[in-house]
Design a protein around this motif. Structure first.
Motif, short mmCIF file in Angstrom:
data_model
loop_
_atom_site.label_atom_id
_atom_site.label_comp_id
_atom_site.label_asym_id
_atom_site.label_seq_id
_atom_site.Cartn_x
_atom_site.Cartn_y
_atom_site.Cartn_z
N ILE A 1 -25.83 -9.71 -22.55
CA ILE A 1 -26.43 -10.97 -23.01
C ILE A 1 -26.62 -10.89 -24.52
O ILE A 1 -27.27 -9.98 -25.03
CB ILE A 1 -27.79 -11.24 -22.33
CG1 ILE A 1 -27.61 -11.37 -20.81
CG2 ILE A 1 -28.44 -12.49 -22.91
CD1 ILE A 1 -28.92 -11.51 -20.05
N ARG B 1 -22.88 -14.64 -22.69
CA ARG B 1 -23.24 -13.73 -21.60
C ARG B 1 -21.97 -13.33 -20.86
O ARG B 1 -21.05 -14.13 -20.71
CB ARG B 1 -24.24 -14.39 -20.65
CG ARG B 1 -25.45 -14.89 -21.44
CD ARG B 1 -26.52 -15.53 -20.62
NE ARG B 1 -27.55 -16.07 -21.53
CZ ARG B 1 -28.86 -15.99 -21.34
NH1 ARG B 1 -29.33 -15.40 -20.26
NH2 ARG B 1 -29.70 -16.50 -22.22
N LEU C 1 -27.22 -12.91 -14.87
CA LEU C 1 -27.16 -13.13 -16.31
C LEU C 1 -28.28 -14.03 -16.83
O LEU C 1 -28.30 -14.37 -18.02
CB LEU C 1 -25.80 -13.71 -16.70
CG LEU C 1 -24.58 -12.80 -16.52
CD1 LEU C 1 -23.32 -13.50 -16.99
CD2 LEU C 1 -24.76 -11.48 -17.26
#
Length: 524
Positions: free
Chosen positions: A127, A143, A507
């Motif tokens: 990220i 991401r 994520l």
């Protein structure tokens, strides 16, 4: 548990009328009941369509659900117990202890990949938050994670009817990645394949997997395997076998309108280096242990020590005397198939007729039609590359000792070797400097470097590499054993500036419960 000879297509048993085929006992040549169905090209079409339909469902399941499936498959294989071992013995001629261990390895690696799924590290989650104030242009939110490639074809191996076949490492890693699997069973052990396929199918049903997550297709010949590799719905291939077979699959995959990777383990002679101090200290013990490794399982291991390199002198003479003494007492062993036995006998005959190769010893004479007799040869380093056949793998208990005049000549031989699965040193404290020079060269030639051991034995762990530069494998950047094997069936996807609701759960901001790299820092 009665065998039916049926195929498994989209987790359903399917029988085919007409001429089937039977397994053959490698020891006696007698056929073994029952007759097994031969898949048709229509069966390939059905299996591929089912796998493609299952892919979006299976790949979107939680990591926990896929882990439960793998563990259920392991439980079902364990439950087969002696039924599975005895059938595999009948079809391969391999001994009970070997197959019992292989059965445990097969279920064990399924459980290992279940653990890998729960850990989540394989996703390589990253990220990089947006930096709107960055000048001259703002940075967007980015991401990344790994996603499965799609349906995978796996070819069963002749020499590992369990650990590299229907539910072996290729299948386990592909299923863990989120890829449905279609197995092309090896025709030498179809009963073993049916038993394991039944176990995987029961596990899929018990854990609610989509029907097309697994299929087993049987049949001798190349047409079905070729159709699987060239079907546009198949996105990767796993293979363990001969160099010729692997390269043919690579050509088929490369010539598709959309090429796909073939992860083929093919050919390796696994050099062993007897360094001077170690050879001086324990030549006799090394000679005996070498023959034990070479002849284990009739030499039918991809990591068999097919080459030994050492500097000429009294210590090497002692090693050779011990090795020859040990070899003369080794019984001839039943090989996996008549075809493998024929190829081995042909290779040994060729070696025996080569002018530069000297035959040093043989095992006991063969008593059965497919028994392979161990053989040991030697050659001077200067003559080794004069004939390209000298550097080819011989699948069986035959090996060549290369007599070198110096460490520089040893290194020169290494530089000219093809890619290998393994390289092994036997060294003592006085050999460290020499070993350092060799390691620097071998890191670019092999996938695994061992010290004071023997290459015949592959642990299934996180740190294992069972791969190497071509021709040991098709792609030396990967491994077929260990948890990194999952990488073969994944690809990276980056998500830029997506709203949180559209991001994969792993994520999203907050604690995802998996290792992630966030803004350049590892967060566990």
């Amino acid at each position: 548990m009665a065998l039916t000879g049926e195929l498994f297509i989209a987790s359903k048993r399917v029988a085919r009328d007409g001429t089937g085929f039977k397994a053959v006992s490698p020891g006696t040549g007698a056929e073994i009941e029952p007759s097994f169905s031969v898949a048709t090209l229509d069966d390939v079409e059905t299996a591929c369509a089912a796998a493609a339909a299952a892919f979006p469902v299976y790949s979107s399941l939680s990591r926990e659900k896929r882990a439960e499936f793998l563990e259920a498959a392991a439980d079902e294989i364990d439950a087969l117990g002696e039924t599975l071992t005895e059938r595999a013995m009948a079809e391969t001629g391999l001994p009970h202890a070997r197959l019992t261990g292989e059965r445990g390895r097969t279920s064990g690696q399924l459980r290992l990949f279940a653990k890998e799924l729960r850990l989540g590290e394989y996703l390589r989650a990253r990220i990089d938050h947006a930096i709107p104030e960055r000048q001259p242009l703002p940075r967007p939110d980015l991401r990344l994670r790994m996603v499965p490639v799609g349906p995978v074809t796996v070819f069963g191996a002749s020499n590992f009817p369990l650990a590299f076949s229907v539910a072996g490492g290729d299948t386990a890693s592909a299923l863990a990645a989120g890829c449905p699997v279609i197995v092309k069973g090896h025709s030498a052990h179809p009963g073993t394949a049916e038993l394991v396929a039944g176990a995987v199918t029961r596990a899929a049903e018990k854990t609610g997997m989509p029907a097309g997550v697994f299929s087993l297709i049987n049949g001798p010949g190349n047409s079905v395997g070729s159709a699987l590799v060239t079907d546009p719905r198949i996105k990767a291939v796993g293979f363990t076998g001969s160099r010729g077979g692997g390269t043919q699959l690579m050509k088929l995959a490369a010539n598709r309108p959309v090429p796909i990777p073939v992860y083929a383990e093919m050919s390796s002679i696994n050099p062993v280096f007897l360094l001077p101090a170690a050879l001086e200290a324990r030549a006799e013990a090394l000679g005996t242990a070498f023959v034990g490794s070479l002849t284990m399982g009739a030499g039918q291991f991809c990591t068999n020590p097919g080459l030994v390199l050492a500097i000429e002198g009294p210590s090497l003479d002692r090693f050779l005397t011990a090795a020859c003494d040990a070899m003369t007492g080794v019984p001839a062993q039943t090989m996996l198939t008549p075809g493998i036995h024929k190829a081995y006998e042909s290779a040994v005959d060729r070696m025996a007729s080569a002018p530069a190769l000297a035959k040093l010893a043989e095992g006991k004479e063969a008593e059965g039609p497919t028994c392979g007799r161990a053989a040991l040869f030697s050659i001077a380093a200067k003559d080794f590359f004069a004939d390209a056949h000298n550097a080819e793998e011989v699948f069986g208990a035959a090996s060549v000792v290369i007599r070198c005049t110096s460490i520089d000549e040893v290194i020169e031989v290494v530089r000219h070797l093809e890619g290998q699965l393994t390289a092994t040193f036997h060294l003592d404290e006085g050999d460290t400097e020499v070993a350092q020079k060799l390691v620097a060269v071998l890191e670019h030639k092999v996938g695994r470097i061992l010290a004071n051991g023997w290459p015949t034995g592959v642990e299934v762990t996180d740190a294992m590499v069972h791969g190497g530069p071509f021709p040991s494998t098709a792609d030396g950047r990967s491994t077929s054993v260990g948890t990194l094997a999952i990488d073969r069936f994944l690809r990276p996807v980056s998500y830029q500036s997506l709203p949180e609701a559209l991001l994969p759960v792993d994520l999203r901001d907050g604690d995802a419960g998996i290792p992630r790299r966030v803004d350049g820092k590892l967060v566990v």
